[in-house]
Every structure is written in structure tokens, then in C-alpha cells.
Design a protein around this motif. Structure first.
Motif, PDB file in Angstrom:
ATOM      1  N   PHE A 282      -0.964  10.994   5.658  1.00 22.05           N
ATOM      2  CA  PHE A 282      -2.270  11.652   5.681  1.00 22.05           C
ATOM      3  C   PHE A 282      -3.408  10.651   5.539  1.00 22.05           C
ATOM      4  O   PHE A 282      -4.544  10.952   5.924  1.00 22.05           O
ATOM      5  CB  PHE A 282      -2.314  12.750   4.629  1.00 22.05           C
ATOM      6  N   PHE A 283      -3.116   9.477   4.999  1.00 24.90           N
ATOM      7  CA  PHE A 283      -4.077   8.367   5.064  1.00 24.90           C
ATOM      8  C   PHE A 283      -4.408   8.090   6.526  1.00 24.90           C
ATOM      9  O   PHE A 283      -5.578   8.012   6.923  1.00 24.90           O
ATOM     10  CB  PHE A 283      -3.457   7.134   4.402  1.00 24.90           C
ATOM     11  N   ALA A 284      -3.361   7.961   7.339  1.00 25.76           N
ATOM     12  CA  ALA A 284      -3.545   7.682   8.761  1.00 25.76           C
ATOM     13  C   ALA A 284      -4.133   8.878   9.496  1.00 25.76           C
ATOM     14  O   ALA A 284      -5.042   8.738  10.327  1.00 25.76           O
ATOM     15  CB  ALA A 284      -2.211   7.275   9.380  1.00 25.76           C
ATOM     16  N   PHE A 285      -3.635  10.074   9.187  1.00 16.47           N
ATOM     17  CA  PHE A 285      -3.997  11.271   9.940  1.00 16.47           C
ATOM     18  C   PHE A 285      -5.463  11.655   9.763  1.00 16.47           C
ATOM     19  O   PHE A 285      -6.205  11.811  10.741  1.00 16.47           O
ATOM     20  CB  PHE A 285      -3.091  12.425   9.520  1.00 16.47           C
ATOM     21  N   PHE A 286      -5.900  11.818   8.520  1.00 19.48           N
ATOM     22  CA  PHE A 286      -7.280  12.265   8.309  1.00 19.48           C
ATOM     23  C   PHE A 286      -8.285  11.155   8.599  1.00 19.48           C
ATOM     24  O   PHE A 286      -9.415  11.431   9.016  1.00 19.48           O
ATOM     25  CB  PHE A 286      -7.454  12.815   6.894  1.00 19.48           C
ATOM     26  N   GLU A 407      -3.884  15.038  -0.189  1.00 23.42           N
ATOM     27  CA  GLU A 407      -5.333  14.934  -0.340  1.00 23.42           C
ATOM     28  C   GLU A 407      -5.764  13.531  -0.745  1.00 23.42           C
ATOM     29  O   GLU A 407      -6.808  13.047  -0.301  1.00 23.42           O
ATOM     30  CB  GLU A 407      -5.822  15.963  -1.358  1.00 23.42           C
ATOM     31  N   LEU A 408      -4.964  12.879  -1.600  1.00 27.52           N
ATOM     32  CA  LEU A 408      -5.299  11.506  -1.971  1.00 27.52           C
ATOM     33  C   LEU A 408      -5.181  10.594  -0.756  1.00 27.52           C
ATOM     34  O   LEU A 408      -6.050   9.752  -0.508  1.00 27.52           O
ATOM     35  CB  LEU A 408      -4.372  11.019  -3.082  1.00 27.52           C
ATOM     36  N   GLY A 409      -4.102  10.778   0.017  1.00 26.46           N
ATOM     37  CA  GLY A 409      -3.972   9.997   1.240  1.00 26.46           C
ATOM     38  C   GLY A 409      -5.122  10.257   2.186  1.00 26.46           C
ATOM     39  O   GLY A 409      -5.698   9.321   2.772  1.00 26.46           O
ATOM     40  N   GLY A 410      -5.495  11.542   2.348  1.00 28.42           N
ATOM     41  CA  GLY A 410      -6.615  11.877   3.225  1.00 28.42           C
ATOM     42  C   GLY A 410      -7.927  11.289   2.743  1.00 28.42           C
ATOM     43  O   GLY A 410      -8.703  10.737   3.531  1.00 28.42           O
ATOM     44  N   ALA A 411      -8.193  11.397   1.436  1.00 29.97           N
ATOM     45  CA  ALA A 411      -9.442  10.873   0.882  1.00 29.97           C
ATOM     46  C   ALA A 411      -9.533   9.362   1.063  1.00 29.97           C
ATOM     47  O   ALA A 411     -10.576   8.825   1.472  1.00 29.97           O
ATOM     48  CB  ALA A 411      -9.544  11.227  -0.603  1.00 29.97           C
ATOM     49  N   LEU A 412      -8.437   8.664   0.764  1.00 29.12           N
ATOM     50  CA  LEU A 412      -8.443   7.209   0.931  1.00 29.12           C
ATOM     51  C   LEU A 412      -8.487   6.820   2.403  1.00 29.12           C
ATOM     52  O   LEU A 412      -9.129   5.834   2.780  1.00 29.12           O
ATOM     53  CB  LEU A 412      -7.203   6.609   0.259  1.00 29.12           C
ATOM     54  N   GLY A 413      -7.803   7.601   3.258  1.00 32.08           N
ATOM     55  CA  GLY A 413      -7.819   7.301   4.683  1.00 32.08           C
ATOM     56  C   GLY A 413      -9.212   7.433   5.276  1.00 32.08           C
ATOM     57  O   GLY A 413      -9.656   6.576   6.055  1.00 32.08           O
ATOM     58  N   ILE A 414      -9.909   8.508   4.926  1.00 35.08           N
ATOM     59  CA  ILE A 414     -11.284   8.697   5.403  1.00 35.08           C
ATOM     60  C   ILE A 414     -12.177   7.581   4.875  1.00 35.08           C
ATOM     61  O   ILE A 414     -13.003   7.023   5.610  1.00 35.08           O
ATOM     62  CB  ILE A 414     -11.825  10.066   4.972  1.00 35.08           C
ATOM     63  N   ALA A 415     -12.003   7.236   3.585  1.00 39.47           N
ATOM     64  CA  ALA A 415     -12.822   6.183   2.986  1.00 39.47           C
ATOM     65  C   ALA A 415     -12.552   4.828   3.631  1.00 39.47           C
ATOM     66  O   ALA A 415     -13.480   4.116   4.028  1.00 39.47           O
ATOM     67  CB  ALA A 415     -12.562   6.114   1.480  1.00 39.47           C
ATOM     68  N   VAL A 416     -11.261   4.477   3.754  1.00 38.11           N
ATOM     69  CA  VAL A 416     -10.919   3.141   4.261  1.00 38.11           C
ATOM     70  C   VAL A 416     -11.175   3.030   5.761  1.00 38.11           C
ATOM     71  O   VAL A 416     -11.850   2.105   6.218  1.00 38.11           O
ATOM     72  CB  VAL A 416      -9.449   2.810   3.936  1.00 38.11           C
TER      73      VAL A 416
END
Length: 517
Positions: A282-286, A407-416
Motif C-alpha cells: 500500500f506504500f506503492a499503491f496509494f 493505512e500506514l503504508g498508504g500514508a508513508l507512500g503518499i508522503a514519500v
């Protein structure tokens, strides 16, 4: 004594209706994480939000969502999951309605944070309601449906938002949230039974505060990095401080009698593999959704609906692969299709990283299919690894960890990925010869550069801005691909001695943790 079942007694549970309602509630909060992405160009033009503010408008939701999931899951466990669903959906509808009257980016950021609070109560209650309501023989199928909805909702939310944006402004996306939340609220009230653990655990307030502070500092430092510099003292000190706070959270949880999350659970390798995998997916996806929707509309010039339709093949590939994943895992074990799925995600992002200002849609499609199929193939075994690793009394914790990973992966993915995109855009945009006020405005976002170019008749600025954005997109998607590869390596290492029952329910380590609780 009257022993007839009440509408919410176990003997009166309608499993099909419960699954439909919980999946609708899940789709409501998951789609909100992505659906606003399609409206970013409109928001930028009307509110004059910078690229950094656009990142915050999207990530305020994801950050608060992730930071409060463990606390919200604990409260749902203690006071009732149905109550958590009803309360969360009510707040979600109210905050979405309020956002429709906003015209300032700062206000949108705050309201998106409130939506994140509401979503934190809704999402863990959906999966834990399924795992505690459905009998074991039906649970795997129900979880696979849940996983498919969780994965596809983001893209379907984009599609729905694109459709309403054809006839109205970006505010229509929030009205769509209101409608979905109200329908899910009514369905929950009518069909979902109450479930809660009989024991009254103490609420770990300190652990919750450490989570919020640590994740907040980390995401803030990453999002602001392009403006302050990745190697600046402010950025590095912020990231270092965040890691120290999160390390303090782990130390606190190891000593607390009723922790939000017992770190000892990660001794179970399948549980750890599932958590790392979902975080990286989800880091990659979001992160991908955040950057590609701007590319499609501002670089390719697609309308909101066309942009949303353009990524639909990803969802079309994701849904069947997530449904097939349990059957494949039953035949060859979970490890191989799981790793193949993560590698497919990485391959899809590498293909999409080749997009530039003149790329055809066929290149987009070539990357979307493996990306979607890989997400579906890896998502179901990862979710099952987390939930099946824990005994019944810890299912709410397992649900919260699963949701936290997403959600953590998504939040970090959007941020990074958003930060990498922003840095690449700012570094590659040629604004030589422009007045300082206009050059800084053009560097703030691609939407701003478009507006300036149209007002001044400087088409060269627009072309340079589109090229600069494509350069940032390339770096961002390669970063997402690297995250998927790291996830595949982690799963391969943690499950390097797989058997058919590599993901086994109620492992001894988890039972030992349950006994301590």
C-alpha cells in the motif's frame, strides 16, 4: 421465558447482509483515501493550494487514520464494534458535509484529519466483525471478499469521483462520501450484530500518544523535505526524532500490561510477513494513485472521468486475482503466489515509470495490469496470515494490525512518493528569466504553472513544467517499485521454509501472547 432470537442475536445473524454492509462501510473509508486524488487539479486551481498542501490534503486523512487505528480498535474491542461502526460513520458523514463548504486548503486539511479519526473506528470494526461473526469454514471466503473490496475500492472510488466531477466541482467528491456513509450507517443499524470482548482492558493512552507523535513527525518531515532539503538538519532531525519516539512506543508496549499492540506478536513469522507485505504494497499503491492522477490530468490533459477510467484495468485485474489467491495457495502454499504478486507490483511500477509527456495509453495499460493482478495475488494471503495467526480473542488486534499496515503504508507512500515527485519537479523545472514571485509560484505545483502559463501566454513554461513533472513521476514510481521488491524479499526470508500450512491459525507464539493478556 421468551427465547426467540432478537434482531442482533447470533441465531438471527444474516451473514450475507453483514458481509455486504461491512464491505460497504469499508469501501466508504478506503475509497475516501484515494477518491479525492482525481479532484486535486480542481482543488489546486480553486484554493491555490501548493504541491505540499495538496500532499497534506490527501495525507492528513491517511496519517490520522493510521495513527489512531490501534486506539480505535481497542475502544471498539472494549465498548462494541457495532458502536464503533455507527459512531465512525456518523462523524464521517458530518465532516464530509462540512468539507463541501470549505474554500481554504488549511480547512480542508483539518477536515480530512477529522475524517481520518472517523475512518480509524470504522475500518478495524469491519474485518473484526467478519472474523468474529462468520464460522471458521466460511471465514476464508468472507476475508477474500473483504480483501477484494479493500483493494478495489480505491480505484472504484476514483471512478465514481471522476463521474460526478464531470457535472460538478471537487465538492461533489465529499457529497459522495456523505451518501455512502449514510447508507452504510443504516445498514449497520439494521443488520450488524454487536460484538465485544467480555474483559474490560485498560486503554493505553500513552501508547496512543506516542503513535500519533511519532508518525506525525515522520510524515511531516518527509512531506516538507522538498522545501527544506532532504539532507537539511531540519529534515534529518525530524526523521531521527520520529524514529526515537516510535522506538519508545515499542519499549512502552513491551512493558504495558494492556498494550495497544504487543510487539511479541511479530515473533510469529507469518504474522510479521503479512504486516511487512501489506505495508509495502500500500506504500506503492496509494503513492502511485497520488502521483498518477495528477499526471493523467495535468500532463496528458485527460478529464477527471477519463483519468479515472484510465486506471480501471488495474481494478479489473485485481478483483479476480484476489479471489483466485486462496485456491492457488491451497495447492502450492501461500509463499509462492504471494512473492509473485509483489514482484508483479514492482514490474508494473517499473513499466509505468517510463511514462513521459508523449506516452500512449498502451504504456499505461501495460503497467496497470501486472500492478493490479499483483496487488490482488499478494493481498489475500497477507491478510489471511495476519488474521489466522491469532486466536479468537485477539481477532480485533489482528484486524487493527492489518488495517494499520494498509493505512500506514498508504500514508508513508503518499508522503514519500509525493515528496520525491515534488523534489523532482522543483529540481527539473526551468524558470530562468521569470520574476521571482512567478517562478516560485510555478515551482509550487504543476497546476500553478499551468495557470501562470495560460495567463501570460507562456506555453513554453507549461511544456517545461510537464517535462519536469514527468521526471519527478519517474523517480517516484521507481521508489514505489523498490518498496514492493523489499516486501517480496521480506516474505521470502520470513517464510523460507514453507509448507502447505505455513500460514497456520492460532500459532503457539500468538497463544502465548494471548495468555499474557
Amino acid at each position: 421465558m421468551d427465547r426467540r432470537p432478537t434482531p442482533h442475536s447470533p441465531t438471527a445473524v444474516r451473514h450475507g447482509a453483514v458481509l455486504a454492509v461491512t464491505c460497504l462501510a469499508l469501501a466508504t473509508v478506503v475509497s475516501a483515501m484515494a477518491s479525492l486524488n482525481v479532484a486535486l487539479p480542481g482543488i489546486a486551481r480553486e484554493t491555490h493550494a501548493t504541491q505540499t498542501q495538496l500532499s497534506w490534503i490527501i495525507d492528513a486523512y491517511s496519517l490520522v487514520f493510521a495513527a489512531l487505528l490501534l486506539l480505535a480498535a481497542t475502544l471498539g474491542d472494549r465498548f462494541g464494534r457495532r458502536k464503533a461502526l455507527l459512531g465512525g460513520l456518523a462523524v464521517f458523514a458530518g465532516a464530509s458535509a462540512a468539507a463541501t463548504f470549505s474554500s481554504e486548503p488549511q480547512v480542508l486539511i483539518v477536515l480530512r484529519a477529522v475524517l481520518g479519526i472517523a475512518a480509524a473506528f470504522v475500518m478495524p470494526a469491519t474485518l473484526s466483525t467478519i472474523t468474529t461473526t462468520f464460522p471458521r469454514e466460511q471465514r476464508a471466503r468472507a476475508v477474500s471478499v473483504w480483501a477484494a473490496v479493500a483493494g478495489a475500492s480505491a480505484v472504484l472510488g476514483l471512478l465514481a469521483s471522476g463521474a460526478v466531477l464531470e457535472v460538478w466541482s471537487w465538492r461533489s467528491v465529499f457529497w459522495l462520501n456523505v451518501v455512502l456513509a449514510v447508507v452504510a450507517f443504516v445498514g449497520t443499524y439494521v443488520f450488524v450484530p454487536e460484538s465485544a470482548e467480555p474483559g474490560k482492558r485498560r486503554v493505553d493512552v500513552v501508547g496512543a500518544l506516542l503513535t500519533v507523535i511519532g508518525l506525525g513527525i515522520l510524515v511531516y518531515s518527509v512531506i516538507q523535505a522538498p522545501e527544506h532539503g532532504w539532507a537539511s538538519t531540519r529534515t534529518l532531525a525530524g526523521i531521527g526524532a520520529a524514529l526515537l519516539v516510535l522506538a519508545g512506543f515499542v519499549a512502552w508496549e513491551l512493558r504495558h500490561p494492556d498494550p495497544l499492540l504487543n510487539p511479541r506478536l511479530f515473533r510469529h513469522k507469518a504474522f510479521a510477513a503479512g504486516t511487512v507485505s501489506i505495508t509495502m504494497q500500500f506504500f506503492a499503491f496509494f503513492g502511485f494513485i497520488f502521483v498518477v492522477m495528477q499526471y493523467l490530468q495535468l500532463v496528458r490533459g485527460d478529464s477527471a472521468l477519463t483519468a479515472a477510467l484510465s486506471v480501471l484495468p488495474m481494478s479489473a485485474a485485481m478483483i479476480p486475482s484476489s479471489r483466485l489467491a486462496p485456491k492457488i495457495a491451497a495447492r502450492v502454499g501461500a509463499r509462492r503466489p504471494w512473492i509473485v504478486g509483489l514482484v508483479a507490483v514492482a514490474v508494473g511500477l517499473i513499466v509505468l515509470a517510463e511514462l513521459d509527456t508523449d506516452s500512449s495509453y498502451w504504456l499505461v495499460l501495460t503497467g496497470l495490469v501486472p500492478l493490479g493482478a499483483g496487488m490482488g495475488l499478494a493481498m489475500t494471503p497477507a491478510t489471511a496470515a495476519i488474521t489466522d495467526a491469532l486466536p479468537a480473542r485477539l481477532q480485533n488486534v489482528g484486524s487493527a494490525v492489518n488495517d494499520l499496515s494498509r493505512e500506514l503504508g498508504g500514508a508513508l507512500g503518499i508522503a514519500v512518493l509525493g515528496s520525491v515527485l515534488n523534489a523532482g519537479y522543483r529540481d527539473n523545472l526551468d524558470v530562468a528569466g521569470m520574476p521571482s514571485s512567478l517562478s516560485e509560484a510555478a515551482r509550487s505545483s504543476l497546476a500553478a504553472a499551468h495557470v501562470i502559463g495560460q495567463r501570460t501566454g507562456d506555453t513554453q513554461l507549461i511544456d517545461h513544467a510537464r517535462d519536469a513533472f514527468a521526471s519527478g513521476l519517474h523517480l517516484a514510481l521507481l521508489t514505489g517499485s523498490a518498496a514492493a521488491v523489499l516486501g517480496a524479499i521480506a516474505v521470502g526470508v520470513l517464510l523460507r521454509r514453507p509448507g502447505r500450512n505455513a500460514v497456520a491459525p492460532a500459532a503457539p507464539e500468538a497463544e502465548a501472547v494471548a495468555a499474557r493478556r
